[in-house]
Design a protein around this motif. Structure first.
Motif, PDB file in Angstrom:
ATOM      1  N   GLN A 276      22.525 -40.040 -30.842  1.00 52.02           N
ATOM      2  CA  GLN A 276      22.370 -41.056 -29.799  1.00 52.02           C
ATOM      3  C   GLN A 276      22.182 -40.436 -28.427  1.00 52.02           C
ATOM      4  O   GLN A 276      21.545 -41.026 -27.559  1.00 52.02           O
TER       5      GLN A 276
ATOM      6  N   LEU B  79      28.019 -36.955 -35.830  1.00 51.49           N
ATOM      7  CA  LEU B  79      26.580 -36.704 -35.910  1.00 51.49           C
ATOM      8  C   LEU B  79      25.781 -37.844 -35.286  1.00 51.49           C
ATOM      9  O   LEU B  79      24.771 -37.614 -34.624  1.00 51.49           O
ATOM     10  N   GLY B  80      26.249 -39.077 -35.466  1.00 47.50           N
ATOM     11  CA  GLY B  80      25.592 -40.230 -34.847  1.00 47.50           C
ATOM     12  C   GLY B  80      25.641 -40.147 -33.326  1.00 47.50           C
ATOM     13  O   GLY B  80      24.661 -40.443 -32.641  1.00 47.50           O
ATOM     14  N   THR B  81      26.783 -39.725 -32.782  1.00 46.44           N
ATOM     15  CA  THR B  81      26.928 -39.583 -31.334  1.00 46.44           C
ATOM     16  C   THR B  81      26.007 -38.488 -30.808  1.00 46.44           C
ATOM     17  O   THR B  81      25.381 -38.646 -29.761  1.00 46.44           O
TER      18      THR B  81
ATOM     19  N   SER C  74      36.853 -40.325 -44.412  1.00 43.44           N
ATOM     20  CA  SER C  74      35.476 -40.747 -44.602  1.00 43.44           C
ATOM     21  C   SER C  74      34.903 -41.324 -43.313  1.00 43.44           C
ATOM     22  O   SER C  74      35.530 -42.150 -42.664  1.00 43.44           O
ATOM     23  N   GLY C  75      33.726 -40.850 -42.926  1.00 44.76           N
ATOM     24  CA  GLY C  75      33.006 -41.395 -41.790  1.00 44.76           C
ATOM     25  C   GLY C  75      33.201 -40.687 -40.467  1.00 44.76           C
ATOM     26  O   GLY C  75      32.440 -40.936 -39.528  1.00 44.76           O
TER      27      GLY C  75
ATOM     28  N   GLN D  66      31.173 -26.729 -41.999  1.00 44.09           N
ATOM     29  CA  GLN D  66      32.485 -27.366 -42.060  1.00 44.09           C
ATOM     30  C   GLN D  66      33.408 -26.546 -42.942  1.00 44.09           C
ATOM     31  O   GLN D  66      33.035 -26.125 -44.028  1.00 44.09           O
TER      32      GLN D  66
ATOM     33  N   LEU E 263      32.867 -37.391 -39.621  1.00 47.69           N
ATOM     34  CA  LEU E 263      31.742 -36.498 -39.346  1.00 47.69           C
ATOM     35  C   LEU E 263      30.465 -37.298 -39.093  1.00 47.69           C
ATOM     36  O   LEU E 263      29.678 -36.953 -38.208  1.00 47.69           O
ATOM     37  N   SER E 264      30.303 -38.382 -39.819  1.00 46.12           N
ATOM     38  CA  SER E 264      29.131 -39.231 -39.617  1.00 46.12           C
ATOM     39  C   SER E 264      29.092 -39.793 -38.197  1.00 46.12           C
ATOM     40  O   SER E 264      28.033 -39.838 -37.556  1.00 46.12           O
ATOM     41  N   LYS E 265      30.242 -40.203 -37.660  1.00 45.07           N
ATOM     42  CA  LYS E 265      30.311 -40.711 -36.283  1.00 45.07           C
ATOM     43  C   LYS E 265      29.957 -39.608 -35.284  1.00 45.07           C
ATOM     44  O   LYS E 265      29.265 -39.855 -34.295  1.00 45.07           O
TER      45      LYS E 265
END
Length: 145
Positions: free
Chosen positions: A90, A85-87, A78-79, A100, A81-83
Motif C-alpha cells: 500500500q 506485506l499488504g502495508t 495467521s494473517g 522468516q 505477515l500478510s498485513k
C-alpha cells in the motif's frame, strides 16, 4: 519514536563521524580490504566505526538510497505477515527478499529487503505504520544502501 534526520555542516561533526565516512570511502574505493585496515589508516577505532557506520552519509549519497532492510518481530498468528506485506504494498514498497525464522515461543523474526525509492512517504512513516499493526511487536531498520 520515529527516526529523525538532520543536515549538519561538515565542520560541526565530531571527528569520529567524519573518520567513519573516510573508512567507508576507503572500503568503497578498494583502498582497504577490511574495516580493520581502513579504520587503522584513518586513526579510528573499529568500535567507533560500528557505532556510526549506519548513520553517517554524505548528503549526495543519502539522496540515492534505494534499498532498506527491515527486521520485524511478529506474533505467530495467521494473517500477521500478510498485513505487513499488504502495508508495504500500500505504501509502494517493493519487496526484494523476505526471510522468516521458525517461530519460537509464539514469535517469529522476519527480515524484509525492499526497494524504497517509490515509497509513499518516508521510511520512518512506514515503520510507524508497521509498528501499529496488530501482531507486530518490533520493527527496526538493519541496513540501507
Amino acid at each position: 519514536m520515529a527516526e529523525r534526520y538532520y543536515v549538519v555542516r561538515e565542520d560541526l561533526l565530531p571527528e569520529g563521524m567524519l573518520k567513519t565516512e573516510q573508512v567507508k570511502e576507503l572500503l568503497r574505493r578498494g583502498e582497504a580490504a577490511t574495516v580493520h585496515e581502513a579504520a587503522e589508516k584513518v586513526g579510528l577505532s573499529r568500535s567507533a566505526f560500528y557505532k556510526y557506520k549506519d548513520g553517517v552519509y554524505p548528503l549526495e549519497q543519502a539522496a540515492r538510497e534505494r534499498i532498506a532492510t527491515l527486521s520485524l518481530d511478529l506474533e505467530h498468528r495467521s494473517g500477521v505477515l500478510s498485513k505487513v506485506l499488504g502495508t508495504l504494498a500500500q505504501n509502494e514498497g517493493n519487496v526484494m527478499t523476505i526471510s522468516q525464522s521458525i517461530p519460537l515461543q509464539g514469535m517469529a523474526n522476519v527480515v524484509v529487503t525492499l526497494d524504497v525509492s517509490t515509497l509513499n512517504g518516508s521510511l520512518s512513516e512506514l515503520l510507524e505504520k508497521l509498528k501499529a499493526l496488530d501482531g507486530v511487536k518490533r520493527t527496526t531498520v538493519v541496513g540501507r544502501s
